[in-house]
Design an enzyme around this catalytic site. Structure first.
Site, PDB file in Angstrom:
ATOM      1  N   PHE A 175       0.872  -1.175   0.000  1.00 46.52           N
ATOM      2  CA  PHE A 175       0.000   0.000   0.000  1.00 46.52           C
ATOM      3  C   PHE A 175       0.908   1.223   0.000  1.00 46.52           C
ATOM      4  O   PHE A 175       1.426   1.619   1.045  1.00 46.52           O
ATOM      5  CB  PHE A 175      -0.878  -0.056   1.246  1.00 46.52           C
ATOM      6  CG  PHE A 175      -1.945   0.992   1.358  1.00 46.52           C
ATOM      7  CD1 PHE A 175      -3.106   0.913   0.623  1.00 46.52           C
ATOM      8  CD2 PHE A 175      -1.802   2.037   2.266  1.00 46.52           C
ATOM      9  CE1 PHE A 175      -4.119   1.855   0.782  1.00 46.52           C
ATOM     10  CE2 PHE A 175      -2.801   2.978   2.437  1.00 46.52           C
ATOM     11  CZ  PHE A 175      -3.964   2.895   1.690  1.00 46.52           C
ATOM     12  N   ALA A 176       1.142   1.810  -1.172  1.00 45.26           N
ATOM     13  CA  ALA A 176       2.157   2.863  -1.331  1.00 45.26           C
ATOM     14  C   ALA A 176       1.509   4.234  -1.240  1.00 45.26           C
ATOM     15  O   ALA A 176       1.126   4.844  -2.246  1.00 45.26           O
ATOM     16  CB  ALA A 176       2.884   2.692  -2.662  1.00 45.26           C
ATOM     17  N   THR A 187       2.508   6.642   1.875  1.00 43.73           N
ATOM     18  CA  THR A 187       3.372   7.560   2.614  1.00 43.73           C
ATOM     19  C   THR A 187       4.551   8.040   1.772  1.00 43.73           C
ATOM     20  O   THR A 187       5.153   7.269   1.017  1.00 43.73           O
ATOM     21  CB  THR A 187       3.889   6.880   3.891  1.00 43.73           C
ATOM     22  OG1 THR A 187       2.769   6.468   4.673  1.00 43.73           O
ATOM     23  CG2 THR A 187       4.763   7.818   4.709  1.00 43.73           C
ATOM     24  N   GLN A 243       3.530  -6.305  47.061  1.00 45.58           N
ATOM     25  CA  GLN A 243       2.366  -5.492  46.761  1.00 45.58           C
ATOM     26  C   GLN A 243       2.540  -4.660  45.495  1.00 45.58           C
ATOM     27  O   GLN A 243       1.597  -4.514  44.700  1.00 45.58           O
ATOM     28  CB  GLN A 243       2.043  -4.578  47.947  1.00 45.58           C
ATOM     29  CG  GLN A 243       1.413  -5.297  49.135  1.00 45.58           C
ATOM     30  CD  GLN A 243       0.977  -4.336  50.222  1.00 45.58           C
ATOM     31  OE1 GLN A 243       1.551  -3.268  50.374  1.00 45.58           O
ATOM     32  NE2 GLN A 243      -0.043  -4.715  50.977  1.00 45.58           N
ATOM     33  N   GLN A 292       9.839  -3.951  33.014  1.00 46.82           N
ATOM     34  CA  GLN A 292      10.250  -3.528  34.356  1.00 46.82           C
ATOM     35  C   GLN A 292      10.194  -4.692  35.342  1.00 46.82           C
ATOM     36  O   GLN A 292      11.092  -4.862  36.167  1.00 46.82           O
ATOM     37  CB  GLN A 292       9.336  -2.387  34.832  1.00 46.82           C
ATOM     38  CG  GLN A 292       9.819  -1.685  36.077  1.00 46.82           C
ATOM     39  CD  GLN A 292      10.997  -0.756  35.795  1.00 46.82           C
ATOM     40  OE1 GLN A 292      11.376  -0.548  34.650  1.00 46.82           O
ATOM     41  NE2 GLN A 292      11.577  -0.205  36.852  1.00 46.82           N
ATOM     42  N   GLY A 312      13.125  -6.941  35.300  1.00 47.65           N
ATOM     43  CA  GLY A 312      14.407  -6.402  35.739  1.00 47.65           C
ATOM     44  C   GLY A 312      15.409  -6.363  34.593  1.00 47.65           C
ATOM     45  O   GLY A 312      15.062  -6.080  33.447  1.00 47.65           O
ATOM     46  N   GLU A 356      -1.048   3.652  10.275  1.00 45.48           N
ATOM     47  CA  GLU A 356      -2.500   3.759  10.065  1.00 45.48           C
ATOM     48  C   GLU A 356      -3.121   4.860  10.913  1.00 45.48           C
ATOM     49  O   GLU A 356      -4.244   4.744  11.407  1.00 45.48           O
ATOM     50  CB  GLU A 356      -3.194   2.416  10.292  1.00 45.48           C
ATOM     51  CG  GLU A 356      -2.818   1.399   9.221  1.00 45.48           C
ATOM     52  CD  GLU A 356      -3.743   0.205   9.204  1.00 45.48           C
ATOM     53  OE1 GLU A 356      -4.957   0.379   9.376  1.00 45.48           O
ATOM     54  OE2 GLU A 356      -3.223  -0.911   8.994  1.00 45.48           O
TER      55      GLU A 356
END
Length: 407
Positions: free
Chosen positions: A136-137, A139, A287, A347, A350, A374
Site C-alpha cells: 500500500f504505497a 506515505t 504489593q 520492568q 528487571g 494507520e
C-alpha cells in the site's frame, strides 16, 4: 503456550458462531508453521497456504470468507471481527506475521473496492493463496499524516499514465508483487488517483530499509514508470477516498494486534514473577508487583472491549455504518495501553527485560510502530474530538441536550 487469549472467549456478546469456529482454529499448534518459516517471504506464503488466513481479507462474493452482517451488510465488506481474532492471535505468536498480514489487506482491499473485474480476477485468487503479496504505497517523505500533500505525480501520456515520485516506509516492499500507488493527478484531495503497479515494472526501484524489528519495509522510487489506463483503480480523483475507506476497514484491527502483543507480555510477566524469588519469596507476593499486574490486566481488558465494540458496530451496522470515532478510540487506547503494559512487563523482568532476544524485549520494540502507522495517536485524537463535537452539534440542532447534560 497452551492456548491464545482471544476476545471471542470471554466477550461472546460481540461475536457469532463463525468467530468461535475461527478462534478454535487459531491455536499455537496450528500457527506453529509461522515460527518455523525461514524469512518474511516464507511467513507470507504460509498465511495463504496452508493456514488460509488471507481468505478473511477478501469478501465472500470475491472468493473470500463469509462476512455475515445481515441483509443490510455491505457486499464489499470484510468481517472485521475475524480480522480482530486473527491479529490478536498473530500478535501473540508472530508480530512479523501480523505486520505482513495487515499490509496484505491494505494492498488488496483497494482492488476489492475499486478494481475492475479484470483486475480482481488477475490479482485476488493469488492474494488468497499467498502466491501474491501486495503493498500500500501512500506515505512519502513529505506526506505522512497529511495525505493530501503527497507529491508523487501521475501525468497523462497517450492512452496511459507516467508516474514519477518517491514513497517511503512502505511495508511489504521487499516481498510485494504488486503495489497500490497513490499519485497526484490534480489539486488537493480530489486530485489523488490510485494505480495498480507491478513491483517489477520498468521505472520502479525498490530499496529495503533497516528496522529495529524484522519488518519488511522499504522505499520506492518511480522514474518515468509507464502504466496503461487499465492500471487505474477507480475514478480519476477518487484515490483519497479509496485510501481512507481502506484504512477505515483495517484501523480497528491494529488495536487487536496491540492487544495480542500486550496479552503475550502480561503472560510472560506473570510467569516470571511467580518463578522469580527475591527477599525470600516470589516476586508475585510483593504489593507493588501485584499493583502492576492489576493495572496491566485492567488496561488490557478495557482495550479489548473498545476493539470488540468497534468491530461489532462496523460488521453489523450495514453499508452506511460510520464508526470512525469508535475505531479511533479503539486504535488509540489499545496501542497506547499495550505500550504501557509491555513497558511494565520489561520492568518486572528487571535486567532480563532488556537482554536482546528475550520475549518482552522483543515485544518492546515490536509494539512501538503500532502507535504510528494507520494514523498516529495524535491523529486519532483529532478524529475522536471531531466525532464527539459533530455529534453534540447535531443533537443541539435537533433540540436535544448534548450528551453529558441533564435531560
Amino acid at each position: 503456550m497452551t492456548r491464545l487469549a482471544l476476545s471471542s472467549a470471554d466477550l461472546p456478546v460481540f461475536f457469532e458462531e463463525r468467530h468461535a469456529a475461527l478462534a478454535a482454529r487459531l491455536t499455537p499448534e496450528a500457527l506453529a508453521p509461522l515460527a518455523g518459516a525461514q524469512g518474511p517471504a516464507a511467513v507470507a506464503r504460509c498465511m495463504g497456504e496452508p493456514l488460509g488466513l488471507y481468505a478473511h481479507l477478501v469478501p465472500e462474493a470475491l472468493g473470500g470468507a463469509p462476512a455475515g452482517g445481515g441483509p443490510a451488510a455491505d457486499p464489499a465488506a470484510v468481517d472485521v471481527r475475524s480480522l480482530v481474532l486473527i491479529r490478536e492471535a498473530l500478535g501473540q505468536v508472530s508480530p512479523l506475521a501480523d505486520a505482513i498480514f495487515a499490509v496484505q489487506g491494505l494492498g488488496s482491499y483497494p482492488i476489492v473496492l475499486a478494481g475492475s473485474d479484470a483486475q480482481r480476477r488477475a490479482i485476488l485468487p493469488d492474494v488468497l493463496s499467498g502466491r501474491r503479496i501486495g503493498a500500500f504505497a501512500l506515505t512519502e517523505p513529505e506526506a505522512g499524516s497529511d495525505v493530501a500533500s503527497l507529491r508523487t505525480e501521475a501525468r497523462r501520456e497517450g492512452d496511459g499514465w507516467v508516474l514519477d515520485g518517491e514513497k517511503v516506509l512502505i511495508s511489504n516492499v521487499p516481498l510485494a508483487h504488486h503495489l497500490v500507488v497513490f499519485a497526484r493527478t490534480g489539486e488537493g484531495r480530489a486530485g489523488i488517483t490510485a494505480f495498480l503497479v507491478d513491483s517489477g515494472a520498468p521505472g520502479v526501484a525498490a530499496e529495503p530499509l533497516p528496522m529495529s524489528v524484522p519488518h519488511p519495509i522499504g522505499r520506492l522510487r518511480f522514474d518515468g514508470c509507464r502504466v496503461p489506463d487499465g492500471a487505474r483503480l477507480g475514478e480519476v480523483g477518487g484515490g483519497y477516498k479509496l485510501a481512507m475507506r481502506t484504512l477505515d476497514a483495517f484501523r480497528i484491527s491494529v488495536g487487536a494486534a496491540a492487544n495480542g502483543m500486550a496479552a503475550r507480555a502480561l503472560r510472560e510477566a506473570i510467569a516470571h514473577v511467580t518463578r522469580r524469588r527475591q527477599f525470600g519469596a516470589p516476586l508475585s507476593e510483593q504489593q507493588m508487583v501485584r499493583a502492576y499486574l492489576a493495572e496491566m490486566a485492567t488496561e488490557l481488558d478495557a482495550a479489548r472491549l473498545l476493539v470488540a465494540r468497534a468491530a461489532h458496530k462496523r460488521d453489523t451496522g450495514g453499508a452506511t455504518a460510520r464508526v470512525s470515532t469508535e475505531a479511533a478510540m479503539a486504535k488509540m487506547f489499545a496501542t497506547e495501553a499495550a505500550q504501557r503494559i509491555i513497558d511494565r512487563a520489561v520492568q518486572l523482568h528487571g535486567g532480563l527485560g532488556v537482554v536482546e532476544g528475550t520475549e518482552v524485549e522483543r515485544l518492546y520494540r515490536e509494539i512501538r510502530p503500532l502507535r504510528i502507522y494507520e494514523g498516529t495517536t495524535e491523529i486519532q485524537k483529532l478524529i475522536i474530538a471531531k466525532g464527539i463535537l459533530d455529534r453534540a452539534a447535531a443533537e443541539l440542532a435537533a433540540g436535544e441536550p448534548a450528551r453529558g447534560e441533564a435531560r
